[in-house]
Design an enzyme around this catalytic site. Structure first.
Site, PDB file in Angstrom:
ATOM      1  N   ASP A   1       0.716  -1.327  -0.110  1.00 46.93           N
ATOM      2  CA  ASP A   1      -0.394   0.010   0.128  1.00 46.93           C
ATOM      3  C   ASP A   1       1.337   1.578  -0.219  1.00 46.93           C
ATOM      4  O   ASP A   1       0.533   2.397  -0.629  1.00 46.93           O
ATOM      5  CB  ASP A   1      -0.823   0.455   0.866  1.00 46.93           C
TER       6      ASP A   1
ATOM      7  N   LYS B   1       1.710  -7.276   2.309  1.00 49.19           N
ATOM      8  CA  LYS B   1       2.002  -6.999   3.919  1.00 49.19           C
ATOM      9  C   LYS B   1       3.117  -7.818   4.883  1.00 49.19           C
ATOM     10  O   LYS B   1       2.510  -9.143   4.565  1.00 49.19           O
ATOM     11  CB  LYS B   1       0.978  -5.859   4.535  1.00 49.19           C
TER      12      LYS B   1
ATOM     13  N   ASP C   1      -5.412  -6.235  -4.721  1.00 47.29           N
ATOM     14  CA  ASP C   1      -5.189  -4.837  -4.006  1.00 47.29           C
ATOM     15  C   ASP C   1      -3.923  -4.402  -5.166  1.00 47.29           C
ATOM     16  O   ASP C   1      -3.169  -3.303  -4.900  1.00 47.29           O
ATOM     17  CB  ASP C   1      -5.280  -4.578  -2.825  1.00 47.29           C
TER      18      ASP C   1
ATOM     19  N   ARG D   1     -14.288  -3.857  -5.574  1.00 51.64           N
ATOM     20  CA  ARG D   1     -12.760  -2.972  -5.774  1.00 51.64           C
ATOM     21  C   ARG D   1     -11.757  -3.816  -5.719  1.00 51.64           C
ATOM     22  O   ARG D   1     -10.698  -3.260  -6.315  1.00 51.64           O
ATOM     23  CB  ARG D   1     -12.897  -1.955  -4.049  1.00 51.64           C
TER      24      ARG D   1
ATOM     25  N   GLY E   1     -11.605  -4.547  -9.300  1.00 52.32           N
ATOM     26  CA  GLY E   1     -11.197  -3.018 -10.127  1.00 52.32           C
ATOM     27  C   GLY E   1      -9.785  -2.472 -10.257  1.00 52.32           C
ATOM     28  O   GLY E   1      -8.883  -2.088 -10.926  1.00 52.32           O
ATOM     29  N   TRP E   2      -9.103  -2.691  -8.677  1.00 49.68           N
ATOM     30  CA  TRP E   2      -7.775  -2.689  -8.379  1.00 49.68           C
ATOM     31  C   TRP E   2      -7.099  -3.017  -9.866  1.00 49.68           C
ATOM     32  O   TRP E   2      -6.251  -2.329 -10.348  1.00 49.68           O
ATOM     33  CB  TRP E   2      -6.759  -3.065  -7.326  1.00 49.68           C
TER      34      TRP E   2
END
Length: 692
Positions: A118, A163, A173, A243, A246-247
């Protein structure tokens, strides 16, 4: 952002939607709208600039935090800048990043031990600032993020952990957080070896994370299969979250911007985009044109209501009887990825229709405006994750529990990205339209490679003007009137003008020949070198001139941009230009002594056939033209011919006394009042119209 390809032709499919729009007056269609007539993406961008100074969100109006939410917001701002040349957007982006970057390139508050993808995302805005300003502190910050990725823990298959606290897990993501930045870095700093692993990261997800029922990808994949949310056989999380998809598709279209044309995995990335858009379009809500929060549970029937559990009514929160709802950020992301994919030729032209329907649905269901013009985007789910504390099971019930908010930075960024593409979307049919050769629609995609690509290739010279400079880390790079140069001297905004119409861009770093001109429909030579600019200049010669003339006679469109007597070569260049009746005179005309800009103002009249209704342009320190033979003066100012046009055989030649469209006067940061951005689009539209 432009393609990274600097030498070889970019093998992208031409989006021939351009041609219908080219049949009208280009300037009228492309000029900046008045404030009351602004495009939706601009309206929201202006709202953000006014109400969220320097990238601070409504919920965090202090100094801010280096995080992906703000990064996505800035991606949207950057897209609107590239689409509109509103310099205010660039200044906003710069102020937003500057509050984090110290003079030595350190990122304030960054926690490297977290190894979170992120935190890579804002590297995109940082790298853009380096490319535009050439300020080494931005390059140092971007290098730090690149080094972070080099140290990122990986799964057994080589995929990035999302992460440090999520071992062995890939989340969709992360595709957007890391890969577009990494691809831009590799292109900017000439690290072609990195593209193998960039493709590997994206294709690992496409290979391992598919939901058999929908054909889409699940949100997460635990390769170790140890997490409670992971399927014990596949390692996949339970649902397809909107989403997350979408990422992923945004990551694909944005990474392809930078991917080498000849890389063996490029076609696999385009195929992955087609494959996933196929599933997305099949689940588009037929009534609203939007998409559901949990895509693996999209309702097929049953009443939909707007009433919320607390009794309130919220714009955009239309829920099915099972509680699923149409969600704003995913709908914006899909609209962006599909519209961009169509424009750049990765996706079939027919997919433009569903994107337009989605965009209309977004306006109707998710957007409201205050009396003062401020825009609110409703209906974005605030977060979605897996595991952690408190624990998130990733099941249907979990995704419906997360709160839905107004003006979420992720949703706003995605909205501006979508808006930037819809602002560029053109009519699908027209007298010059041709079949793209692709599938009728992505819905028909059957897990096969796209057919051979067609293109209108626009080639810029890097032989007669082959100036180089050192980048922030000492490597040599071409610059000055080049597609890949985002600084003042570059043609990146001129390139975007062509890309707006789906053309592809290439660079010719060799003397022109019949063979290496064969792929080009448009060829641009700008300000040939002199020794003070380049110690080893390449001069126009008869062999090159013969090749170019033959190419023009066969139907090529040649754009010749000269300069003033002190900044370009005339004697040899005119041996080419004279063949078409365009002779550049070695003078210093329209000379500017700052701050008086009046001498450089040139009135472009109506009726030129290129510039619509006319306007006042800016051409600083120029040569002049003498026309003869087949050439005719197109624009004359104070007795001097400034622009001339000539036809020879099937081809067309445009001669301009100035490089004109370099970024300093086209990107809106300095002198947008002279409409260099719109003029660049007019010339691009005209050139493609001539390229039969």
């Amino acid at each position: 952002m432009l393609d990274s390809e600097e030498i070889r032709t970019v093998n992208l499919l031409q989006n021939l939607t351009v041609v219908a729009a080219l049949c009208g007056a280009a300037t009228a269609a492309l000029a900046q709208p008045s404030p009351q007539n602004q495009w939706p993406g601009q309206k929201l961008a202006d709202t953000i600039v006014q109400h969220w100074p320097a990238g601070t969100t409504g919920a965090n109006a202090t100094e801010g935090k280096w995080a992906y939410e703000e990064g996505v917001l800035l991606d949207g701002i950057a897209a609107e800048w590239h689409t509109t040349a509103n310099g205010d957007y660039f200044h906003y982006l710069k102020a937003s990043v500057d509050k984090y970057i110290t003079p030595d390139g350190t990122i304030r508050g960054y926690k490297p031990e977290g190894h979170t993808l992120d935190d890579i995302e804002m590297g995109r805005a940082t790298l853009l600032l380096y490319r535009v300003t050439q300020d080494p502190r931005y390059a140092k910050a971007a290098r730090f993020l690149e080094d972070q990725l080099a140290a990122q823990p990986r799964t057994a298959s080589g995929g990035y952990w999302h992460k440090q606290i999520y071992p062995n897990q890939m989340w969709l993501d992360g595709a957007y957080m890391a890969e577009p930045f990494r691809a831009a870095f590799a292109a900017t700093f000439q690290q072609p070896q990195d593209f193998d692993d960039i493709a590997h990261q994206l294709l690992l997800m496409d290979e391992h994370m598919r939901d058999d029922r929908t054909g889409l990808l699940r949100h997460g994949w635990d390769e170790s299969k140890q997490m409670p949310w992971a399927d014990k056989h596949t390692g996949l999380s339970p649902e397809v979250w909107g989403r997350a998809m979408g990422w992923y598709v945004m990551a694909l279209v944005d990474t392809l911007d930078w991917f080498p044309a000849d890389h063996p995995q490029r076609i696999a990335l385009v195929a992955a985009l087609n494959r996933n858009v196929a599933g997305i379009l099949k689940l588009q809500d037929p009534s609203s044109g939007l998409w559901w929060q949990v895509m693996s549970h999209t309702p097929h029937n049953g009443p939909m209501v707007q009433k919320q559990p607390d009794g309130s009514i919220r714009i955009g929160m239309v829920k099915a009887e099972d509680g699923n709802y149409l969600e704003a950020s995913a709908s914006c992301m899909f609209t962006y990825a599909i519209a961009k994919g169509v424009r750049l030729g990765y996706l079939p032209q027919a997919d433009a229709g569903p994107a337009k329907k989605a965009w209309d649905g977004i306006q109707k269901r998710f957007v409201t405006s205050d009396p003062d013009g401020a825009v609110t985007l409703h209906g974005t789910v605030s977060v979605g994750g897996l595991g952690g504390n408190p624990y998130r099971a990733g099941d249907f019930a979990y995704y419906l529990r997360e709160k839905v908010v107004d003006n979420d930075a992720k949703g706003i960024g995605a909205f501006m990205l979508a808006g930037s593409e819809m602002e560029q979307a053109l009519t699908e049919t027209g007298p010059l339209a041709r079949s793209t050769g692709l599938l009728p629609s992505s819905k028909d995609f059957a897990n096969r490679q796209p057919p051979p690509m067609r293109r209108v290739d626009v080639m810029v010279d890097a032989w007669f003007n082959s100036q180089t400079r050192r980048d922030a880390f000492g490597a040599t790079e071409l610059f000055h009137y080049k597609w890949t140069d985002d600084s003042n001297s570059g043609y990146s905004f001129f390139g975007r003008a062509f890309r707006r119409y789906g053309a592809t861009l290439s660079t010719l770093a060799a003397a022109p020949t019949k063979d290496n001109l064969a792929s080009a429909k448009v060829y641009i030579i700008a300000s040939p070198d002199i020794p003070s600019k380049n110690p080893s200049p390449h001069y126009m010669d008869k062999t090159s001139g013969d090749a170019i003339e033959a190419w023009v006679r066969a139907g090529g469109v040649l754009l010749l941009f000269s300069n003033d007597r002190d900044n370009t070569e005339f004697e040899h260049f005119d041996t080419l230009a004279d063949r078409f009746g365009i002779h550049f005179n070695p003078v210093l005309s329209h000379h500017v002594i700052e701050p008086d800009h009046k001498p450089a103002e040139v009135v472009i009249p109506a009726g030129t056939g290129i510039f619509g209704n006319g306007f006042t342009a800016y051409m600083k320190d120029t040569s002049t033209v003498t026309v003869s033979g087949p050439a005719k003066a197109l624009v004359t100012d104070r007795g001097d011919v400034m622009i001339a046009v000539s036809h020879l055989g099937k081809g067309t030649v445009l001669g301009v006394v100035d490089p004109w469209f370099y970024n300093e006067y086209a990107d809106g940061r300095k002198m947008g009042q002279y409409r260099g951005f719109e003029a660049a689009q007019d010339v691009a539209a005209w050139a493609i119209r001539q390229a039969r």
